[in-house]
Design a protein around this motif. Structure first.
Motif, PDB file in Angstrom:
ATOM      1  N   LEU A 135      83.208  42.389 116.842  1.00 40.27           N
ATOM      2  CA  LEU A 135      84.260  43.157 117.505  1.00 40.27           C
ATOM      3  C   LEU A 135      85.466  42.274 117.797  1.00 40.27           C
ATOM      4  O   LEU A 135      86.607  42.654 117.515  1.00 40.27           O
ATOM      5  CB  LEU A 135      83.729  43.753 118.804  1.00 40.27           C
ATOM      6  N   LEU A 136      85.244  41.092 118.382  1.00 40.90           N
ATOM      7  CA  LEU A 136      86.358  40.202 118.710  1.00 40.90           C
ATOM      8  C   LEU A 136      87.163  39.844 117.468  1.00 40.90           C
ATOM      9  O   LEU A 136      88.395  39.709 117.526  1.00 40.90           O
ATOM     10  CB  LEU A 136      85.840  38.931 119.385  1.00 40.90           C
ATOM     11  N   ASN A 137      86.499  39.716 116.345  1.00 49.83           N
ATOM     12  CA  ASN A 137      87.193  39.342 115.106  1.00 49.83           C
ATOM     13  C   ASN A 137      88.127  40.432 114.589  1.00 49.83           C
ATOM     14  O   ASN A 137      88.982  40.166 113.734  1.00 49.83           O
ATOM     15  CB  ASN A 137      86.177  38.992 114.014  1.00 49.83           C
ATOM     16  N   PRO A 178      82.258  34.021 126.323  1.00 52.12           N
ATOM     17  CA  PRO A 178      83.211  34.290 125.245  1.00 52.12           C
ATOM     18  C   PRO A 178      84.116  35.481 125.526  1.00 52.12           C
ATOM     19  O   PRO A 178      85.256  35.521 125.049  1.00 52.12           O
ATOM     20  CB  PRO A 178      82.312  34.555 124.034  1.00 52.12           C
ATOM     21  N   VAL A 179      83.641  36.460 126.305  1.00 55.08           N
ATOM     22  CA  VAL A 179      84.480  37.612 126.635  1.00 55.08           C
ATOM     23  C   VAL A 179      85.584  37.192 127.609  1.00 55.08           C
ATOM     24  O   VAL A 179      86.744  37.576 127.467  1.00 55.08           O
ATOM     25  CB  VAL A 179      83.635  38.759 127.228  1.00 55.08           C
ATOM     26  N   LYS A 207     101.441  24.184  99.137  1.00 53.03           N
ATOM     27  CA  LYS A 207     101.759  25.568  99.471  1.00 53.03           C
ATOM     28  C   LYS A 207     101.762  25.768 100.979  1.00 53.03           C
ATOM     29  O   LYS A 207     100.969  25.167 101.708  1.00 53.03           O
ATOM     30  CB  LYS A 207     100.725  26.522  98.845  1.00 53.03           C
ATOM     31  N   VAL A 208     102.662  26.651 101.428  1.00 52.86           N
ATOM     32  CA  VAL A 208     102.663  27.097 102.818  1.00 52.86           C
ATOM     33  C   VAL A 208     101.909  28.421 102.859  1.00 52.86           C
ATOM     34  O   VAL A 208     102.303  29.388 102.194  1.00 52.86           O
ATOM     35  CB  VAL A 208     104.093  27.278 103.354  1.00 52.86           C
ATOM     36  N   VAL A 209     100.827  28.471 103.621  1.00 50.37           N
ATOM     37  CA  VAL A 209      99.964  29.654 103.637  1.00 50.37           C
ATOM     38  C   VAL A 209      99.791  30.129 105.081  1.00 50.37           C
ATOM     39  O   VAL A 209     100.024  29.372 106.031  1.00 50.37           O
ATOM     40  CB  VAL A 209      98.587  29.348 103.003  1.00 50.37           C
ATOM     41  N   PRO A 210      99.369  31.402 105.266  1.00 50.01           N
ATOM     42  CA  PRO A 210      99.146  31.887 106.636  1.00 50.01           C
ATOM     43  C   PRO A 210      98.146  31.025 107.387  1.00 50.01           C
ATOM     44  O   PRO A 210      97.226  30.447 106.802  1.00 50.01           O
ATOM     45  CB  PRO A 210      98.603  33.306 106.424  1.00 50.01           C
ATOM     46  N   TYR A 211      98.318  30.966 108.721  1.00 52.00           N
ATOM     47  CA  TYR A 211      97.398  30.163 109.507  1.00 52.00           C
ATOM     48  C   TYR A 211      96.047  30.883 109.597  1.00 52.00           C
ATOM     49  O   TYR A 211      95.909  32.058 109.251  1.00 52.00           O
ATOM     50  CB  TYR A 211      97.964  29.867 110.908  1.00 52.00           C
ATOM     51  N   TRP A 212      95.052  30.154 110.082  1.00 48.11           N
ATOM     52  CA  TRP A 212      93.702  30.695 110.169  1.00 48.11           C
ATOM     53  C   TRP A 212      93.653  31.884 111.122  1.00 48.11           C
ATOM     54  O   TRP A 212      94.278  31.887 112.179  1.00 48.11           O
ATOM     55  CB  TRP A 212      92.726  29.633 110.666  1.00 48.11           C
ATOM     56  N   SER A 213      92.903  32.914 110.751  1.00 45.88           N
ATOM     57  CA  SER A 213      92.687  34.081 111.617  1.00 45.88           C
ATOM     58  C   SER A 213      91.635  33.749 112.671  1.00 45.88           C
ATOM     59  O   SER A 213      90.979  32.692 112.622  1.00 45.88           O
ATOM     60  CB  SER A 213      92.204  35.265 110.778  1.00 45.88           C
ATOM     61  N   ARG A 214      91.446  34.644 113.622  1.00 48.25           N
ATOM     62  CA  ARG A 214      90.407  34.440 114.644  1.00 48.25           C
ATOM     63  C   ARG A 214      89.044  34.211 114.000  1.00 48.25           C
ATOM     64  O   ARG A 214      88.307  33.295 114.385  1.00 48.25           O
ATOM     65  CB  ARG A 214      90.338  35.656 115.575  1.00 48.25           C
TER      66      ARG A 214
END
Length: 381
Positions: free
Chosen positions: A259-261, A188-189, A160-167
């Motif tokens: 928050l970043l996520n 990280p900021v 299957k082709v699936v969405p790439y990983w999120s943040r």
């Protein structure tokens, strides 16, 4: 993408066919961008052009390969310093949206410095990733021509082709183990804003620098964490600058990752040769501080000269400046929308971080050249 199906009609119900009278009137689709042709005497006067020539000549490294720009890029340098040359060789259009609104917003971006190392340590613990080995780019126009310019980032999950990983998933360690790490940084900021800016430089302990540029992205739409903090009541609109967000992060380290996520978009980088030129924009040429803008290419094609009318923080008088559309950005969407490249380092960041200014602009399009696809034009008043 979601599949849909039409439910079958029960046998006891006889469908009533639609008659022309029963059909709703078709909605009239308004254009997303309108170019209105004007005469050159309708333009603002007293243009700023200190680095217009530099930005134009750098852009011509790419533009001169296209027939409509070729002769213009070969013009004698002395001519380019005169506003009258631009007026004589281009048709000029004021840009507005489908509702007739000709004002929008100018923001700023810059090339930041980060402190980092090429090896992970307790101090430098945050990775700057290159392009993951499993990231796929699907060009939808090869299957659906109407989707010209639409690209989907994805990965394979079995067959299957699936969405790439999120943040959030990337931060949880979902990337392949062989994903290249170009550097490790201490903040990280700062890393988050490096992704927002799309380029930057890593200062190493031995005095050397790594210069990084945008390489790819995970396919998710950019979401503003400043807007999220306003929605939560953590910051006011006036406080939601880059500097205000950084200050909030220092006060709330335990809330930072969550928050970043909220911005699922994640940018991957490539290493570039170190030089004194600006970062490489989407036109594949170096950007010029104060004279290169990022645009929505559905409104303004890359390479186009643009006269902006705005206000810039720390400058007393309104700014009327001839700049070049040489970059794009995930947050730069809309008919009258631009992001001004302000330069390298902290001083440029101070200006860019405060910039959220009213904007009007006019595009200069080569005379006799075909107009861009998708742009609706109206004649001069």
């Amino acid at each position: 993408m979601a599949a849909c199906s039409t439910p079958s009609v029960p046998p006891s119900v006889t469908p009533v066919p639609e008659t022309p009278a029963s059909k709703p009137a078709p909605a009239i689709k308004k254009p997303s961008v309108v170019w209105t042709k004007i005469s050159d005497n309708q333009l603002p006067t007293d243009w700023q052009m200190e680095s217009t020539l530099q930005a134009w000549q750098l852009g011509c490294k790419s533009l001169s390969l296209q027939e409509k720009w070729k002769a213009l890029c070969a013009v004698n340098v002395a001519e380019l310093e005169k506003p009258d040359w631009w007026k004589a060789n281009f048709d000029i259009f004021q840009v507005s949206d489908g509702e007739g609104k000709d004002s929008g917003m100018l923001t700023g971006y810059y090339e930041p410095f980060l402190n980092g190392a090429t090896q992970r340590s307790a101090k430098f613990a945050y990775p700057v990733y290159g392009v993951p080995t499993d990231l796929l780019t699907l060009d939808m126009a090869t299957v659906y021509p109407d989707l010209k310019g639409a690209r989907i980032r994805a990965r394979l999950d079995g067959r299957k082709v699936v969405p790439y990983w999120s943040r959030e998933e990337i931060e949880l360690g979902k990337l392949p183990a062989n994903t290249p790490v170009l550097a490790w940084v201490d903040d990280p900021v700062a890393l988050f804003f490096l992704q927002v800016q799309g380029s930057g430089r890593i200062k190493l302990a031995d005095g050397k620098q790594l210069r990084l540029g945008y390489a790819d992205q995970n396919g998710y739409t950019y979401q503003s964490i400043g807007r999220e903090l306003i929605k939560r009541g953590e910051l006011t609109l006036d406080q939601a600058s880059m500097q205000g967000i950084q200050a909030w992060a220092k006060r709330n380290p335990d809330k930072l990752q969550e928050l970043l996520n909220t911005n699922p978009s994640y940018v991957f980088f490539r290493q570039l040769p170190t030089s004194n030129e600006g970062p490489i924009g989407s036109l594949n040429v170096p950007l010029t501080a104060g004279y290169s803008i990022a645009v929505d290419v559905r409104s303004v094609p890359l390479g186009t000269p643009v006269l902006i009318d705005t206000v810039i923080p720390n400058e007393k008088a309104p700014v009327k400046r001839l700049v070049m559309a040489q970059d794009t950005g995930g947050a730069i969407k809309g008919a009258v929308r631009a992001d001004l490249f302000t330069g390298l380092g902290d001083a440029a960041g101070q200006v860019a971080g405060k910039m959220r200014q009213p904007l009007k602009y006019w595009v200069f399009w080569p005379k006799s050249a075909a107009l861009p696809d998708g742009v609706v034009t109206t004649p001069a008043n």
